[in-house]
Scaffold this active site. Structure first.
Site, PDB file in Angstrom:
ATOM      1  CB  SER A   1      -0.867  -0.010   1.265  1.00  0.00           C
ATOM      2  OG  SER A   1      -1.425   1.270   1.511  1.00  0.00           O
TER       3      SER A   1
ATOM      4  CE1 TYR B   1      -4.390  -2.143   4.822  1.00  0.00           C
ATOM      5  CE2 TYR B   1      -3.412   0.025   4.504  1.00  0.00           C
ATOM      6  CZ  TYR B   1      -4.033  -1.099   3.987  1.00  0.00           C
ATOM      7  OH  TYR B   1      -4.293  -1.171   2.639  1.00  0.00           O
TER       8      TYR B   1
END
Ligand SMILES: NC(=O)c1ccc[n+]([C@@H]2O[C@H](COP(=O)([O-])OP(=O)(O)OC[C@H]3O[C@@H](n4cnc5c(N)ncnc54)[C@H](O)[C@@H]3O)[C@@H](O)[C@H]2O)c1
Length: 260
Positions: free
Chosen positions: A144, A157
């Protein structure tokens, strides 16, 4: 384009968003696909889309929690046996939660790492023998923009995605001489259940002013602010096909220019 007519792929996170779009794209290009997701309803929707496209005969699905070793071993082995081999593993599945770091519970931290990072490892470990046997195997992992550009309120995350980024580089070097490629896809700002709920997941008292570089310069379908999952799936297909033959050990950032 039929770049996958002799190729077999496993896609995780295949019941929603980018994973579902990737399944559709690979099927459209002739692949046999084993679609894994923890959500049976999501997989049913992916199957319905394939039926509508006339590609469902090359699709199998399995409800799998990628954080559970036994489930991953059984599902990967079954898929490889049923398809008769494996050329591509696309590790898309992930969870995202948001909290102030000082309020993040150990359960939330552990679950995020277990699904995103350990799940990617478990899937890759189990698929590696078949991928290596093919002589031109590819692992496409989903990191990401959170892995390299600061994202507040999602430390677990971001850490899980940073781990995936490094893991992929290790794979690329370790197995290059055996014909395996390993590539990170680094999305940001793609219109999916995960991204469209990010603001709803924000903790009380969050500061929107910290989100300075999240808006894509480009737009999705119908001028949507976030990008379309199919725009990521098309790049995954390029990377996993022979068109990506010289790409390994790197990231491809797909954020519509948000971090330009
Ligand atoms: N959408 C974005 O803007 C964006 C940005 C950065 C990174 N990503 C990454 O792209 C990938 C795809 O995300 P998306 O946006 O399509 O999200 P999504 O929520 O639409 O899809 C994620 C899928 O993963 C599945 N999943 C969750 N936990 C699982 C588990 N334990 N086992 C198996 N399946 C599980 C979910 O059921 C869901 O179908 C993820 O790795 C995500 O982190 C997305």
């Amino acid at each position: 384009m039929q770049r996958f007519s002799d190729r077999r792929a496993i896609v995780t996170g295949a019941g929603s968003g980018i994973g579902a779009a990737t399944v559709a794209r690979l099927l459209d290009e002739g692949a046999a696909v084993a679609a894994f997701d923890i959500s049976a309803a999501g997989l049913a929707a992916t199957t319905a889309a394939a039926e509508e496209a006339g590609t469902a005969k090359r699709l199998t699905t399995a409800v799998v929690d990628i954080s559970l070793e036994d489930e991953v071993i059984a599902a990967v082995d079954t898929a490889v046996t049923e398809m008769g081999g494996l050329e591509a593993l696309i590790n898309v599945a992930a969870v995202q939660s948001c909290s102030h770091t000082h309020e993040t519970s150990l359960d939330e931290w552990n679950r995020t790492l277990a699904v995103n990072l350990t799940g990617t490892f478990l899937m890759t470990r189990q698929a590696l023998p078949a991928l290596l046997k093919s002589g031109h195997g590819v692992v496409v992992n989903f990191t990401s923009t959170a892995a390299t550009f600061a994202h507040p309120y999602m430390a677990a995350y971001a850490a899980s995605k940073g781990g995936i980024l490094s893991f992929t580089h290790s794979l690329a070097l370790e197995y290059a001489k055996q014909g395996l490629r390993a590539v990170n896809i680094q999305p940001g700002g793609v219109s999916t259940a995960l991204a469209n709920s990010t603001l709803d997941k924000m903790p009380e008292g969050y500061d929107l002013g910290l989100w300075t570089k999240q808006t894509p310069l480009l737009h999705g379908k119908d001028n949507e602010i976030l990008g379309d999952p199919s725009a990521v799936a098309s790049v995954v297909a390029m990377v996993a096909s022979d068109d990506g033959a010289f790409i390994t050990g790197t990231e491809i950032r797909l954020d519509g220019g948000a971090h330009a």
